[in-house]
Design a protein around this motif. Structure first.
Motif, PDB file in Angstrom:
ATOM      1  N   LEU A   1       0.860  -1.182   0.000  1.00 35.96           N
ATOM      2  CA  LEU A   1       0.000   0.000   0.000  1.00 35.96           C
ATOM      3  C   LEU A   1       0.899   1.236   0.000  1.00 35.96           C
ATOM      4  O   LEU A   1       1.461   1.616   1.025  1.00 35.96           O
ATOM      5  CB  LEU A   1      -0.912   0.002   1.239  1.00 35.96           C
ATOM      6  N   TRP A   2       1.063   1.817  -1.184  1.00 35.78           N
ATOM      7  CA  TRP A   2       1.902   2.997  -1.365  1.00 35.78           C
ATOM      8  C   TRP A   2       1.036   4.250  -1.441  1.00 35.78           C
ATOM      9  O   TRP A   2      -0.042   4.219  -2.021  1.00 35.78           O
ATOM     10  CB  TRP A   2       2.667   2.906  -2.681  1.00 35.78           C
ATOM     11  N   ASP A   3       1.542   5.352  -0.903  1.00 38.88           N
ATOM     12  CA  ASP A   3       0.897   6.657  -1.066  1.00 38.88           C
ATOM     13  C   ASP A   3       1.821   7.562  -1.866  1.00 38.88           C
ATOM     14  O   ASP A   3       3.023   7.631  -1.582  1.00 38.88           O
ATOM     15  CB  ASP A   3       0.600   7.305   0.293  1.00 38.88           C
ATOM     16  N   PRO A   4       1.272   8.280  -2.868  1.00 39.07           N
ATOM     17  CA  PRO A   4       2.101   9.165  -3.686  1.00 39.07           C
ATOM     18  C   PRO A   4       2.641  10.348  -2.877  1.00 39.07           C
ATOM     19  O   PRO A   4       2.159  10.629  -1.775  1.00 39.07           O
ATOM     20  CB  PRO A   4       1.126   9.667  -4.774  1.00 39.07           C
ATOM     21  N   PRO A   5       3.622  11.038  -3.434  1.00 32.59           N
ATOM     22  CA  PRO A   5       4.178  12.210  -2.741  1.00 32.59           C
ATOM     23  C   PRO A   5       3.085  13.189  -2.310  1.00 32.59           C
ATOM     24  O   PRO A   5       2.171  13.493  -3.083  1.00 32.59           O
ATOM     25  CB  PRO A   5       5.097  12.836  -3.804  1.00 32.59           C
ATOM     26  N   ASN A   6       3.197  13.625  -1.060  1.00 35.21           N
ATOM     27  CA  ASN A   6       2.289  14.617  -0.458  1.00 35.21           C
ATOM     28  C   ASN A   6       0.848  14.132  -0.314  1.00 35.21           C
ATOM     29  O   ASN A   6      -0.054  14.927  -0.069  1.00 35.21           O
ATOM     30  CB  ASN A   6       2.317  15.934  -1.256  1.00 35.21           C
TER      31      ASN A   6
END
Length: 203
Positions: free
Chosen positions: A76-81
């Motif tokens: 589960l990755w979250d993009p920058p910011n």
């Protein structure tokens, strides 16, 4: 069979949640947060399913891997910011969080606040969760859901960040270019998390 890694679809969420629930059953933070051994797997699956549906999936950073059967691993990755949940997504999660944590909800909130307070400010891809079902461990599923995003980080010259909740996993992440930049010690006799940062790698 070959491992197939791909971006997750909404239809993957139930099997993704079950795989992560089993993956984190013996995780030190999970055991500290959810001490009931009999209920923990299901509690975790509810939490991971909800957070994926409400928050992570929208950012386009959820990777899953399978070998023709059910999901064996997920990241589960979250993009920058975009790592911080909005007020509305937090609100939408409340009913499921009560189902997951019950009377431990305050402890969960404290953990979330502590992770937020320690989170780096420089823009980065955030690997919030990565786990492999115990039935497929050691077969490369973890690498299959992590490497595509790291390749993108390198192409975009963007750093990556994660917290490791097991010290024995630190060398594993170091193989992919992460390095320890600090520790987070949970209160009330809780375990330690290792903050790990990865600068973009050049060929």
């Amino acid at each position: 069979m070959a491992i197939d890694s791909r971006p997750a679809l909404k239809s993957d969420i139930p099997s993704l949640a079950k795989a992560l629930g089993r993956a984190f059953y013996d995780d030190p933070v999970s055991m500290w947060l959810l001490p009931d051994d009999d209920a923990r797997t299901e509690q975790l699956a509810t939490f991971f399913g909800t957070s994926t549906r409400v928050h992570h999936l929208a950012g386009g950073g959820v990777e899953v891997a399978d070998d023709g059967a059910a999901v064996g691993a997920a990241a589960l990755w979250d993009p920058p910011n975009q790592w911080k949940q909005s007020f509305w997504s937090q609100l939408r999660m409340v009913p499921s969080l009560f189902r997951s944590f019950g009377f431990r909800l305050g402890q969960g909130r404290m953990l979330s606040d502590l992770l937020d307070a320690n989170h780096p400010e420089e823009p980065h891809w955030y690997l919030a969760v990565i786990g492999s079902d115990p039935s497929v461990r050691g077969r490369g599923f973890g690498q299959a859901v992590m490497q595509p995003r790291l390749d993108r980080c390198d192409a975009e010259l963007c750093p990556a960040y994660l917290e490791s909740s097991k010290f024995e996993n630190v060398p594993y992440y170091e193989r992919f270019g992460f390095r320890v930049i600090g520790e987070i010690n949970l209160p009330n006799g809780g375990p330690t998390l290792w903050k790990m940062w990865r600068e973009p790698q050049h060929p």
